[in-house]
Motif scaffolding. Structure first.
Motif, short mmCIF file in Angstrom:
data_model
loop_
_atom_site.label_atom_id
_atom_site.label_comp_id
_atom_site.label_asym_id
_atom_site.label_seq_id
_atom_site.Cartn_x
_atom_site.Cartn_y
_atom_site.Cartn_z
N LYS A 46 7.69 -21.17 -8.40
CA LYS A 46 7.31 -22.01 -7.27
C LYS A 46 7.85 -21.54 -5.93
O LYS A 46 7.12 -21.44 -4.95
N GLN A 47 9.16 -21.26 -5.88
CA GLN A 47 9.75 -20.91 -4.59
C GLN A 47 9.28 -19.56 -4.08
O GLN A 47 9.17 -19.34 -2.88
N ILE A 48 8.99 -18.64 -4.99
CA ILE A 48 8.47 -17.34 -4.57
C ILE A 48 7.05 -17.52 -4.03
O ILE A 48 6.70 -16.99 -2.97
N ARG A 51 5.81 -20.14 -2.68
CA ARG A 51 5.89 -20.85 -1.41
C ARG A 51 6.26 -19.86 -0.28
O ARG A 51 5.66 -19.90 0.80
N ALA A 80 14.48 -19.67 -1.22
CA ALA A 80 14.06 -18.71 -2.24
C ALA A 80 15.22 -17.74 -2.51
O ALA A 80 15.58 -17.47 -3.65
N VAL A 127 16.48 -17.84 -6.27
CA VAL A 127 15.76 -16.92 -7.13
C VAL A 127 16.73 -16.00 -7.86
O VAL A 127 17.69 -15.51 -7.29
N ASP A 168 12.77 -18.89 -10.16
CA ASP A 168 13.75 -19.85 -9.67
C ASP A 168 14.26 -20.77 -10.77
O ASP A 168 14.94 -21.75 -10.49
#
Lengths: 198, 198
Positions: free
Chosen positions: A6-8, A10, B51, B55, B66
């Motif tokens: 998810k964070q990548i 985003r 991130a 990550v 993540d």
């Protein structure tokens, strides 16, 4: 992008929203950022947020700056009686790089474009006229050589002429090093009209 | 860059340090960011920092994620007995985009490159060998078709063969839609060697 967590995803999406950054470049940048030392990521991130928070218009020339007056307007060695009118802050930077212009600037933040609904009141034109109340010798109009730039130049010159202040326009013609055969006809005609005696 | 105020210069400099972002692009991006709504700048900035903070490597396949396990390793519908070995997370993404690969991955984070001083211990190779202790049917080596990628493929296949696990290499040849006349000789020879009966 389910294959990224998810964070990548985003981060890639946020970067991809910047102009000229396509999907591939956004991916490349995202992984570069993930591999950067944490302090460097922090520095980049802070530079954005702080610049956004503190940057405003110079109260004299309306360029973007983080103080009340920009470095150029603050400089007493510059000729404050000569004002070059440009469309944007990057045009100002382009002329500053020549290192030869001694006057100050006025940044319009746009050009008159009736097709896009941008009129004289949508750019910093009123602010330019207010500056002319002070002692000014010459206004050099350096808007772009596009339809909008020319329209704006014309409009400004008509506005200023009655005040008796000298108004000039930067020359339009063949760029230095330009090969005539690759230059459009309009530019060639402009270069001919603007010919000077040798 | 004295013609820009300090914080603008700093932002341009930070952006210009990113790969593939030259001086002109950094300027363009900086002014775009200054014109973005404050919340959007905040979102971009937070996406980077968060991130970077969260990550890490997937504890199974070593891709960037993540969470403890990446979305692919967590997926019970994938074939966990088939492992595709890639050099980087973006290579994984490239294969995921095909939507046809049902197995899982192993990300090496590099390739063996003796000229650059990168040996087998500098990539996630030990971690791959540990995974093979579990029930694995096939290891597909999908390192790049470069000198380093080929060296790495060779090295891995020699390491795995004694275990009796099937090791394969993705095919090398003329890209689909590729025009023979523009393809280098090495690729053409590879395509010839790898020819299949019709």
């Amino acid at each position: 992008m389910d294959y990224y967590s998810k964070q990548i995803s985003r981060l890639i999406q946020e970067l991809g929203a910047l102009p000229g950054i396509g999907a591939k470049t956004a991916q490349r940048l995202a992984f570069h950022i993930l591999n950067m030392p944490a302090e460097q990521v922090q520095a980049l991130s802070a530079a954005m947020v702080e610049a956004k928070q503190n940057v405003r218009y110079c109260k004299e020339c309306y360029t973007l700056t983080d103080e009340e007056l920009c470095p150029i307007c603050k400089d007493h060695h510059r000729n404050h009686k000569m004002i070059m009118v440009v469309e944007g802050t990057r045009d100002l930077a382009a002329y500053e790089k020549t290192g030869k212009y001694e006057g100050v600037y006025h940044v319009l933040h746009g050009a008159i474009a009736p097709m896009l609904g941008i009129g004289p009141n949508d750019i910093k034109l009123k602010e330019l006229m207010q500056r002319l109340a002070k002692d000014v010798d010459e206004v050099i109009i350096a808007t772009n050589s596009s339809l909008e730039g020319e329209t704006t130049a014309m409009y400004i010159s008509k506005l200023i002429k009655p005040t008796g202040i000298k108004v000039t326009r930067i020359a339009s013609g063949v760029p230095v090093g330009g090969d005539l055969e690759y230059i459009d006809e309009v530019t060639l005609l402009r270069a001919l009209e603007g010919r000077t005696e040798l």
